[in-house]
Design a protein around this motif. Sequence first.
Motif, short mmCIF file in Angstrom:
data_model
loop_
_atom_site.label_atom_id
_atom_site.label_comp_id
_atom_site.label_asym_id
_atom_site.label_seq_id
_atom_site.Cartn_x
_atom_site.Cartn_y
_atom_site.Cartn_z
N THR A 298 0.69 -1.13 -0.01
CA THR A 298 0.00 -0.04 0.08
C THR A 298 0.78 1.22 -0.09
O THR A 298 1.90 1.21 0.31
N LEU A 299 0.22 2.42 -0.34
CA LEU A 299 1.19 3.48 -0.36
C LEU A 299 1.46 3.99 1.33
O LEU A 299 2.62 4.78 1.30
N TYR A 300 0.58 3.52 2.07
CA TYR A 300 0.81 4.11 3.47
C TYR A 300 1.98 3.22 4.16
O TYR A 300 2.85 3.84 4.71
N TYR A 301 2.12 1.78 3.91
CA TYR A 301 2.83 1.15 4.65
C TYR A 301 3.99 0.70 3.67
O TYR A 301 5.15 0.17 4.18
#
Length: 145
Positions: free
Chosen positions: A69-72
């Motif tokens: 994901t872009l977050y993690y």
Amino acid sequence: METLIIKELESTDDLLAAFPVMKQLRTHLDETTYLDLVKEAQEKDSYRMLALQDGNEIISVIGFKPMITLYYGRFVWVCDLVTDHNRRSGGYGQKLLDYVHGWAKKNGYTSVALSSGLQREDAHRFYEDKMEYDRVSYVFRKALD
């Protein structure tokens, strides 16, 4: 005397053998739904399930999948972790999480994440105090009719 092994569960028989322990966490599932969901997740979502066994007895079960994901970034999501209620507080969940941490590092993932029900305060203490996880967010869910 404990003879602990970690075994990946892939066959229908192995998955069914783990159901009584998994049912303690996922109480809403019947055996057929459980098996259908696990097999679909394995096929479509790279889901893996491992059991910690003492001889032939399944003590603890973990399900996880690699994600991006872009977050993690590249990480492993722990979907399920449960130890049989008769064997809790014996370090079995830690053994499975440690195994997943090693698997993640070996396969180029930078972190491991999970969510835990708000009511599971003992689990939260385990993740934060014993496993050194950080509480970083809330998980929100909307059921679609």
